[in-house]
Write a protein that holds these residues in place. Sequence first.
Motif, PDB file in Angstrom:
ATOM      1  N   LEU A  13       0.829  -1.200   0.000  1.00  0.00           N
ATOM      2  CA  LEU A  13       0.000   0.000   0.000  1.00  0.00           C
ATOM      3  C   LEU A  13       0.870   1.260   0.000  1.00  0.00           C
ATOM      4  CD1 LEU A  13      -2.704   1.538   0.324  1.00  0.00           C
ATOM      5  CD2 LEU A  13      -2.490   1.167   2.801  1.00  0.00           C
ATOM      6  N   SER A  14       1.938   1.229   0.768  1.00  0.00           N
ATOM      7  CA  SER A  14       2.844   2.371   0.847  1.00  0.00           C
ATOM      8  C   SER A  14       3.531   2.626  -0.490  1.00  0.00           C
ATOM      9  CB  SER A  14       3.899   2.124   1.933  1.00  0.00           C
ATOM     10  OG  SER A  14       3.271   1.901   3.175  1.00  0.00           O
ATOM     11  N   LYS A  16       2.239   1.942  -3.409  1.00  0.00           N
ATOM     12  CA  LYS A  16       1.227   2.520  -4.293  1.00  0.00           C
ATOM     13  C   LYS A  16       1.054   4.017  -4.031  1.00  0.00           C
ATOM     14  CE  LYS A  16      -1.396  -1.776  -4.881  1.00  0.00           C
ATOM     15  NZ  LYS A  16      -2.662  -2.519  -4.586  1.00  0.00           N
ATOM     16  N   LYS A  17       1.100   4.410  -2.765  1.00  0.00           N
ATOM     17  CA  LYS A  17       0.994   5.829  -2.428  1.00  0.00           C
ATOM     18  C   LYS A  17       2.224   6.600  -2.907  1.00  0.00           C
ATOM     19  CE  LYS A  17      -1.935   5.440   1.708  1.00  0.00           C
ATOM     20  NZ  LYS A  17      -2.025   5.707   3.173  1.00  0.00           N
ATOM     21  N   THR A  18       3.386   5.968  -2.776  1.00  0.00           N
ATOM     22  CA  THR A  18       4.635   6.637  -3.137  1.00  0.00           C
ATOM     23  C   THR A  18       4.727   6.910  -4.628  1.00  0.00           C
ATOM     24  OG1 THR A  18       5.749   5.542  -1.287  1.00  0.00           O
ATOM     25  CG2 THR A  18       7.146   6.483  -3.004  1.00  0.00           C
ATOM     26  N   ARG A  20       2.269   7.209  -6.798  1.00  0.00           N
ATOM     27  CA  ARG A  20       1.099   7.876  -7.361  1.00  0.00           C
ATOM     28  C   ARG A  20       1.512   9.134  -8.126  1.00  0.00           C
ATOM     29  NH1 ARG A  20      -2.809   8.988  -2.771  1.00  0.00           N
ATOM     30  NH2 ARG A  20      -2.913   6.707  -2.788  1.00  0.00           N
ATOM     31  N   HIS A  81       5.894   6.106   4.391  1.00  0.00           N
ATOM     32  CA  HIS A  81       4.457   5.866   4.216  1.00  0.00           C
ATOM     33  C   HIS A  81       4.006   4.701   5.090  1.00  0.00           C
ATOM     34  CE1 HIS A  81       2.699   8.530   1.213  1.00  0.00           C
ATOM     35  NE2 HIS A  81       3.830   8.488   0.530  1.00  0.00           N
ATOM     36  N   ASN A  85       1.229   5.327   7.871  1.00  0.00           N
ATOM     37  CA  ASN A  85      -0.045   4.603   7.753  1.00  0.00           C
ATOM     38  C   ASN A  85      -0.556   4.122   9.105  1.00  0.00           C
ATOM     39  OD1 ASN A  85      -0.094   4.882   4.984  1.00  0.00           O
ATOM     40  ND2 ASN A  85       0.616   2.799   4.548  1.00  0.00           N
ATOM     41  N   THR A 104      -5.898  14.828   6.375  1.00  0.00           N
ATOM     42  CA  THR A 104      -7.008  14.391   5.539  1.00  0.00           C
ATOM     43  C   THR A 104      -8.289  15.100   5.952  1.00  0.00           C
ATOM     44  OG1 THR A 104      -5.987  12.208   5.280  1.00  0.00           O
ATOM     45  CG2 THR A 104      -8.333  12.398   4.756  1.00  0.00           C
TER      46      THR A 104
END
Length: 329
Positions: A13-14, A16-18, A20, A81, A85, A104
Amino acid sequence: MYKNIYDYENLLLSWKKTQRLKKYRDDVMQFRSRLDENLITIQNELIWKTYQVSEYKHRIVTEPKKRLISALPLRDRVVQHALVNLIEPVIDKQFIFDSHACRTGHGVKLAVDRFIKFSKRNRFCLKCDIKSYFFSINHDILKSLYRKKIDCPDTLWLVDTIIDSTPNPGLPIGNLVSQLSANLYLHELDFYVKHIFGYHYYLRYMDDFVIFGDSREQLEQTKNLVRHFLQEKLNLTLSESKSKVYETSRGVEFCGFRCYPGFAKIKKETVKRNSRRIAVLAEDLQSGKISPEQFSSSMNSVLGHSMYSRNFSYRKTLSDKLEASCSTR
């Protein structure tokens, strides 16, 4: 908590965020070509606590002001990340509502909205700025604040490792952990102003904070107390030239806007800066330095920042430039 940080699904997941909006950068494509191997390597380094922060790459930006930006290689950004998280939900829920930077559901628009709302109810405001904030954050104080929120020794080891990767005092601008840490550090001030002084109308956007009231004299006294608190408790110094009491009806500059009771206008300096930024983005798009995704994201950021002002003609100009650039792509 620490096992969840190095869990493979969290690392994925981290990643994927990195990556983006950076899918076609050379370092991203290189990391992706051996994704499983790279993530497992990171996982093993975290499990055995052999992870060390890589060397920072530094660059200077001049807009909106001169700043030193420090960036880490992609693998380190994945680690940050993965850490954030898990720890951000624990820490963020303890923040006051009117801390609006890097959170957020918050941001510039909400901060300006709250500023306008508070301006309607108060004649004056004390607007303050902290001198060289990121480069003045004391590591020992920061680590003690993390220990008040997190009780997992292994997680704290990783937090300490990242914090101590730069000289003390100071945190690098541009790090994900730096953003969370900077908010945590000044949460002490938020609590002090809201619960010790009892100011209901107060908000902060990173190191810019505003206290509202109906007495100029009382706010001047509060400024002295805030100055003392920052020096004694956090080793921070107010920027005297940027820390003053203003009459809200005359408009106060905040987050790139000039805010009045009822509306906000984009500052002239921001308009000029955005025009220069758009010109550079268009050139980079045409030359292939940035992808269409990156161009659209950056332009939407500029547009989003303008949406809350009364500068209707300026917003129309931005929209026209975006449409023209997209049509020539």
